[in-house]
Design a protein around this motif. Structure first.
Motif, PDB file in Angstrom:
ATOM      1  N   ARG A  61       0.856  -1.198   0.000  1.00  0.00           N
ATOM      2  CA  ARG A  61       0.000   0.000   0.000  1.00  0.00           C
ATOM      3  C   ARG A  61       0.889   1.243   0.000  1.00  0.00           C
ATOM      4  O   ARG A  61       1.645   1.465   0.950  1.00  0.00           O
ATOM      5  N   GLN A  62       0.781   2.057  -1.032  1.00  0.00           N
ATOM      6  CA  GLN A  62       1.618   3.248  -1.121  1.00  0.00           C
ATOM      7  C   GLN A  62       1.368   4.195   0.039  1.00  0.00           C
ATOM      8  O   GLN A  62       2.292   4.838   0.544  1.00  0.00           O
ATOM      9  N   ALA A  63       0.123   4.289   0.495  1.00  0.00           N
ATOM     10  CA  ALA A  63      -0.173   5.181   1.619  1.00  0.00           C
ATOM     11  C   ALA A  63       0.602   4.770   2.866  1.00  0.00           C
ATOM     12  O   ALA A  63       1.068   5.626   3.626  1.00  0.00           O
ATOM     13  N   ASP A  64       0.767   3.473   3.086  1.00  0.00           N
ATOM     14  CA  ASP A  64       1.522   3.001   4.237  1.00  0.00           C
ATOM     15  C   ASP A  64       3.006   3.341   4.094  1.00  0.00           C
ATOM     16  O   ASP A  64       3.669   3.713   5.070  1.00  0.00           O
ATOM     17  N   VAL A  65       3.533   3.188   2.880  1.00  0.00           N
ATOM     18  CA  VAL A  65       4.947   3.499   2.656  1.00  0.00           C
ATOM     19  C   VAL A  65       5.178   5.004   2.798  1.00  0.00           C
ATOM     20  O   VAL A  65       6.194   5.437   3.361  1.00  0.00           O
ATOM     21  N   ASP A  66       4.243   5.803   2.330  1.00  0.00           N
ATOM     22  CA  ASP A  66       4.352   7.256   2.516  1.00  0.00           C
ATOM     23  C   ASP A  66       4.337   7.616   3.998  1.00  0.00           C
ATOM     24  O   ASP A  66       5.090   8.499   4.452  1.00  0.00           O
ATOM     25  N   ALA A  67       3.480   6.952   4.761  1.00  0.00           N
ATOM     26  CA  ALA A  67       3.423   7.213   6.199  1.00  0.00           C
ATOM     27  C   ALA A  67       4.725   6.802   6.881  1.00  0.00           C
ATOM     28  O   ALA A  67       5.204   7.487   7.797  1.00  0.00           O
ATOM     29  N   LEU A  68       5.323   5.701   6.438  1.00  0.00           N
ATOM     30  CA  LEU A  68       6.621   5.289   6.960  1.00  0.00           C
ATOM     31  C   LEU A  68       7.665   6.359   6.691  1.00  0.00           C
ATOM     32  O   LEU A  68       8.447   6.725   7.585  1.00  0.00           O
ATOM     33  N   ALA A  69       7.698   6.873   5.469  1.00  0.00           N
ATOM     34  CA  ALA A  69       8.672   7.914   5.126  1.00  0.00           C
ATOM     35  C   ALA A  69       8.485   9.153   5.989  1.00  0.00           C
ATOM     36  O   ALA A  69       9.469   9.747   6.459  1.00  0.00           O
TER      37      ALA A  69
END
Length: 262
Positions: A61-69
């Motif tokens: 999920r890109q949203a999860d990876v963005d939140a990680l960043a």
């Protein structure tokens, strides 16, 4: 290139197996570590054991990876990314295998790695600009990404793609002080890899390792990752293939005691 102070790494797939072992060994080597996976309970237990921090995310999920960043940017510099999350499903033929299994394998072994690299690479560059020195991207692939075998099907295809992604990234980053390292393990006996591959069939998973003398452990691979990250900054171990002595190829594994012939 200089390096100094405490370094911080992100390790994906950190809730079990190679990922969890890598978190433990990096912490023992003095790194700050952020473990990333979907299972919060396991991450929390690992954090309590090691002093690592963690972030719950589904890397498909890109949203999860963005939140990680965003979390990483708020909490400190980033020096290394260890792309370990992945997995296999099935051991069926190309003709007979389920396309949904192939799609899952490409999502977790290839697309998720691309998402993480694309999203976190700017943070690695920010650290290099601020501190000097270099940074690292480590991707755990498999010997299945280098040698095809009967039944490999979608897993071969996904890991060959991950190998190619890593090789192209290394070319693209030429001229930057960022090492791109591929770790390609052979047979590793972890608690979940074969169990996931065979849909929870414990007997079938156990049979993979039956009578194989000393398959690799998660710690063996983790030690290899930590060793590669610990080399002098100008030394890039581009590709490390690590197999148990009993395994000559994905399809050729000795059973029983190893002993000299003749």
């Amino acid at each position: 290139m200089k390096r100094g102070g405490t370094r911080r790494a992100v390790v994906t797939g950190a809730s079990s197996g190679i990922g969890a072992a890598t978190v433990r060994q990096l912490r023992a080597a003095g790194w700050d570590v952020v473990g990333v996976a979907r299972r919060e309970d396991r991450l929390a237990a690992l954090a309590a054991e090691t002093g690592a921090s963690f972030f719950v995310a589904d890397l498909t999920r890109q949203a999860d990876v963005d939140a990680l960043a965003a979390h990483l940017a708020e909490t400190g510099p980033l020096h290394a990314v260890v792309n370990n999350a992945g997995g296999a499903k099935g051991l069926d033929s190309v003709e007979g295998s389920d396309a949904a299994d192939w799609q899952w394998m490409f999502e977790v072994n290839v697309i998720a790695v691309k998402r993480v690299i694309s999203t976190l690479l700017p943070l690695l560059r920010d650290t290099v600009r601020a501190e000097g020195g270099g940074a690292d991207i480590v991707t755990v692939t498999s010997i299945a990404g280098h040698v095809a075998y009967v039944g490999g099907g979608g897993y071969n295809a996904a890991k060959f793609a991950a190998h190619a992604l890593t090789a192209v990234l290394r070319l693209e980053l030429n001229g930057e002080p960022i090492r791109v390292i591929e770790i390609a393990p052979g047979m590793v006996h972890t608690e979940e890899f074969s169990l996931v591959r065979f849909g929870g069939d414990q007997a079938r998973a156990d049979a993979v390792y039956a009578e194989v003398p000393n398959p690799l452990s998660a710690d063996d691979v983790a030690e290899t990752i930590v060793h590669a990250l610990g080399r002098p900054a100008h030394v890039d171990l581009d590709l490390i293939v690590v197999k148990p002595v009993a395994q000559s190829a994905p399809h050729l594994v000795a059973k029983g005691e190893l002993r000299p012939r003749g």
